[in-house]
Design a protein around this motif. Structure first.
Motif, PDB file in Angstrom:
ATOM      1  N   VAL A 233      12.180 -29.506   5.336  1.00 51.30           N
ATOM      2  CA  VAL A 233      13.512 -29.269   6.016  1.00 51.30           C
ATOM      3  C   VAL A 233      13.537 -29.224   7.332  1.00 51.30           C
ATOM      4  N   LEU A 234      14.409 -29.715   7.963  1.00 46.40           N
ATOM      5  CA  LEU A 234      14.527 -29.821   9.358  1.00 46.40           C
ATOM      6  C   LEU A 234      15.405 -28.846   9.769  1.00 46.40           C
ATOM      7  N   GLN A 235      16.502 -28.740   9.204  1.00 41.62           N
ATOM      8  CA  GLN A 235      17.478 -27.535   9.820  1.00 41.62           C
ATOM      9  C   GLN A 235      18.402 -27.081   8.589  1.00 41.62           C
ATOM     10  N   ALA A 236      18.573 -25.551   8.553  1.00 37.99           N
ATOM     11  CA  ALA A 236      19.533 -24.989   7.454  1.00 37.99           C
ATOM     12  C   ALA A 236      20.408 -24.207   8.189  1.00 37.99           C
ATOM     13  N   SER A 237      21.634 -24.341   7.577  1.00 41.49           N
ATOM     14  CA  SER A 237      22.717 -23.354   7.953  1.00 41.49           C
ATOM     15  C   SER A 237      23.284 -22.720   6.738  1.00 41.49           C
ATOM     16  N   VAL A 238      23.388 -21.348   7.040  1.00 42.37           N
ATOM     17  CA  VAL A 238      23.979 -20.431   5.966  1.00 42.37           C
ATOM     18  C   VAL A 238      25.172 -19.542   6.350  1.00 42.37           C
ATOM     19  N   ILE A 239      26.043 -19.587   5.524  1.00 42.42           N
ATOM     20  CA  ILE A 239      27.241 -18.601   5.678  1.00 42.42           C
ATOM     21  C   ILE A 239      27.249 -17.716   4.684  1.00 42.42           C
ATOM     22  N   ALA A 240      27.338 -16.378   5.385  1.00 42.87           N
ATOM     23  CA  ALA A 240      27.094 -15.108   4.534  1.00 42.87           C
ATOM     24  C   ALA A 240      28.045 -14.104   5.159  1.00 42.87           C
ATOM     25  N   ASN A 241      28.219 -12.913   4.657  1.00 41.80           N
ATOM     26  CA  ASN A 241      29.123 -11.797   5.203  1.00 41.80           C
ATOM     27  C   ASN A 241      28.765 -11.109   6.493  1.00 41.80           C
ATOM     28  N   THR A 242      27.365 -11.390   6.796  1.00 44.41           N
ATOM     29  CA  THR A 242      26.787 -10.812   7.976  1.00 44.41           C
ATOM     30  C   THR A 242      25.929 -11.941   8.661  1.00 44.41           C
ATOM     31  N   ALA A 243      25.943 -11.761  10.193  1.00 50.71           N
ATOM     32  CA  ALA A 243      24.876 -12.450  10.784  1.00 50.71           C
ATOM     33  C   ALA A 243      23.569 -12.462  10.285  1.00 50.71           C
ATOM     34  N   MET A 244      22.991 -11.195  10.367  1.00 54.87           N
ATOM     35  CA  MET A 244      21.837 -10.717   9.837  1.00 54.87           C
ATOM     36  C   MET A 244      21.352 -11.584   8.701  1.00 54.87           C
ATOM     37  N   GLU A 245      22.179 -11.371   7.524  1.00 55.59           N
ATOM     38  CA  GLU A 245      22.021 -12.365   6.166  1.00 55.59           C
ATOM     39  C   GLU A 245      21.875 -13.607   6.342  1.00 55.59           C
ATOM     40  N   ALA A 246      22.663 -13.970   7.142  1.00 53.10           N
ATOM     41  CA  ALA A 246      22.611 -15.615   7.173  1.00 53.10           C
ATOM     42  C   ALA A 246      21.716 -16.003   8.023  1.00 53.10           C
ATOM     43  N   GLU A 247      21.088 -15.385   9.203  1.00 51.38           N
ATOM     44  CA  GLU A 247      20.061 -15.686   9.809  1.00 51.38           C
ATOM     45  C   GLU A 247      18.649 -15.725   8.842  1.00 51.38           C
ATOM     46  N   THR A 248      18.400 -14.546   8.198  1.00 48.00           N
ATOM     47  CA  THR A 248      17.438 -14.517   7.373  1.00 48.00           C
ATOM     48  C   THR A 248      17.506 -15.627   6.212  1.00 48.00           C
ATOM     49  N   ALA A 249      18.429 -15.767   5.521  1.00 54.20           N
ATOM     50  CA  ALA A 249      18.513 -16.688   4.592  1.00 54.20           C
ATOM     51  C   ALA A 249      18.258 -18.335   5.195  1.00 54.20           C
ATOM     52  N   ALA A 250      18.973 -18.506   6.477  1.00 52.85           N
ATOM     53  CA  ALA A 250      18.593 -19.698   6.945  1.00 52.85           C
ATOM     54  C   ALA A 250      16.978 -20.130   7.210  1.00 52.85           C
ATOM     55  N   LYS A 251      16.595 -18.937   7.616  1.00 54.76           N
ATOM     56  CA  LYS A 251      14.990 -18.934   7.999  1.00 54.76           C
ATOM     57  C   LYS A 251      14.230 -19.357   6.510  1.00 54.76           C
ATOM     58  N   LEU A 252      14.549 -18.685   5.508  1.00 54.17           N
ATOM     59  CA  LEU A 252      13.848 -18.801   4.187  1.00 54.17           C
ATOM     60  C   LEU A 252      13.942 -20.357   3.796  1.00 54.17           C
ATOM     61  N   LEU A 253      15.240 -20.876   3.900  1.00 58.65           N
ATOM     62  CA  LEU A 253      15.067 -22.218   3.624  1.00 58.65           C
ATOM     63  C   LEU A 253      14.284 -22.993   4.469  1.00 58.65           C
ATOM     64  N   CYS A 254      14.084 -22.710   5.698  1.00 59.72           N
ATOM     65  CA  CYS A 254      13.206 -23.526   6.331  1.00 59.72           C
ATOM     66  C   CYS A 254      11.649 -23.322   6.111  1.00 59.72           C
ATOM     67  N   ILE A 255      11.543 -22.254   5.496  1.00 61.81           N
ATOM     68  CA  ILE A 255       9.892 -21.876   5.132  1.00 61.81           C
ATOM     69  C   ILE A 255       9.635 -21.996   3.882  1.00 61.81           C
ATOM     70  N   LEU A 256      10.217 -21.982   3.083  1.00 61.56           N
ATOM     71  CA  LEU A 256       9.798 -22.140   1.658  1.00 61.56           C
ATOM     72  C   LEU A 256       9.901 -23.531   1.011  1.00 61.56           C
ATOM     73  N   PRO A 257       9.354 -24.071   0.141  1.00 63.11           N
ATOM     74  CA  PRO A 257       9.751 -25.262  -0.384  1.00 63.11           C
ATOM     75  C   PRO A 257      11.116 -24.983  -1.105  1.00 63.11           C
ATOM     76  N   PHE A 258      12.032 -26.168  -0.853  1.00 70.96           N
ATOM     77  CA  PHE A 258      13.428 -25.977  -1.057  1.00 70.96           C
ATOM     78  C   PHE A 258      13.888 -25.645  -2.319  1.00 70.96           C
ATOM     79  N   GLU A 259      13.237 -25.960  -3.484  1.00 72.37           N
ATOM     80  CA  GLU A 259      13.664 -25.139  -4.740  1.00 72.37           C
ATOM     81  C   GLU A 259      13.044 -23.623  -4.938  1.00 72.37           C
ATOM     82  N   LYS A 260      12.175 -23.077  -4.348  1.00 75.27           N
ATOM     83  CA  LYS A 260      11.795 -22.004  -4.372  1.00 75.27           C
ATOM     84  C   LYS A 260      12.571 -21.102  -3.606  1.00 75.27           C
TER      85      LYS A 260
END
Length: 299
Positions: A233-260
């Motif tokens: 994954v080169l880049q991930a953008s996440v829409i969420a109810n809070t910026a902290m949630e969005a930031e954490t989820a975007a990082k997860l998408l850049c760290i773990l294998p995509f399906e995981k």
């Protein structure tokens, strides 16, 4: 629409709203917050905590205590793949100072990885004990926190239309059209969409990156290993109810294998939507599509 732009937290900050007065207050709050929690400032409150010895009670003033609380809540939801204890790992991987495009990284010879998932003992909300030798680095947690707090303050003052953008981590009051920058054609929007009373955060490996010999490094570290994550994954953008949630989820998408990553997000972050740019130049869009509307390819 009145707009204020300034630099803080190693990002360009944009404030946009109808009135200038709340922008002045939000700007001051962001600058004051950076002075407290940036890892790159040598004599602030975070530096004092990071220098404190083990097994001694350490006082956290209210902002840092609240930031730690919210960061730990999200770290646990992320299964500790994202957490605020990676300061030494960041330094070991060359991220020793606030990133600039032509930085010459300095790699420190320190034991950076082998800390437990939460190497502190919480005595109370305001007091902790460091049980292991680590350094706090709140990073994206901090940006999300101050963006969320800014929106909370504005809502309490009766403001109904505003945007806070902290280097791509943004949150809005009311409806706003926002863009997601292309990770390859930098400076150009890849996608535009409209969000209402939501947050969006983008993480990527296309900018804060450097090399040592033949090895590549970047700032998105796997919290379990302390090593840069290379998952396709080169880049991930996440829409969420809070910026902290969005930031954490975007990082997860850049760290773990995509399906995981998708499986973990489905269990612990069900109210998100994501737009992921893979290294094979494919784009994956998923999650809750009701969090945005009018999504279209920019061009």
């Amino acid at each position: 629409m009145i707009e204020t732009t300034f630099r803080a937290m190693n990002s360009i900050i944009v404030l946009s709203g109808m009135n200038f007065e709340p922008q002045v207050e939000i700007k001051k709050n962001i600058i004051d917050f950076e002075q407290k929690v940036s890892r790159f400032l040598p004599d602030n409150q975070l530096a004092f905590i990071n220098r404190s010895p083990l097994n001694v009670p350490i006082y956290l003033e209210a902002t840092l205590a609240d930031l730690l609380d919210r960061s730990l809540q999200l770290a646990r939801k992320s299964a500790h793949y994202v957490h605020p204890f990676l300061g030494k790992a960041m330094m070991a991987n060359g991220y020793t100072e606030s990133f600039q495009e032509h930085n010459q990284p300095v790699f420190t010879e320190i034991d950076a990885v082998h800390v437990s998932r939460e190497p502190i003992k919480r005595i109370s909300k305001s007091w902790i004990i460091k049980k292991e030798n680590f350094l706090f680095d709140f990073g994206g947690f901090g940006k999300g926190y101050i963006v969320d707090n800014g929106i909370k303050q504005l809502k309490q003052k009766g403001v109904h239309h505003f945007l806070i953008n902290a280097g791509g981590d943004l949150r809005v009051l009311g409806s706003h059209e926002v863009g997601i920058e292309h990770p390859v054609l930098m400076g150009e929007d890849m996608i535009r969409l409209t969000i209402t009373d939501k947050a969006i955060a983008t993480s990527g490996k296309n900018y804060r990156r450097w090399t040592k010999g033949s090895k590549e490094y970047h700032h998105l570290l796997n919290g379990r290993t302390g090593e840069p994550a290379f998952n396709g994954v080169l880049q991930a953008s996440v829409i969420a109810n809070t910026a902290m949630e969005a930031e954490t989820a975007a990082k997860l998408l850049c760290i773990l294998p995509f399906e995981k990553a998708k499986a973990l997000l489905y269990r612990h972050f069900p109210q998100i939507a994501y737009i992921v740019y893979l290294e094979n130049d494919q784009i994956a869009i998923g999650g809750d599509s009701q969090l945005y509307n009018r999504l279209e390819v920019a061009g």
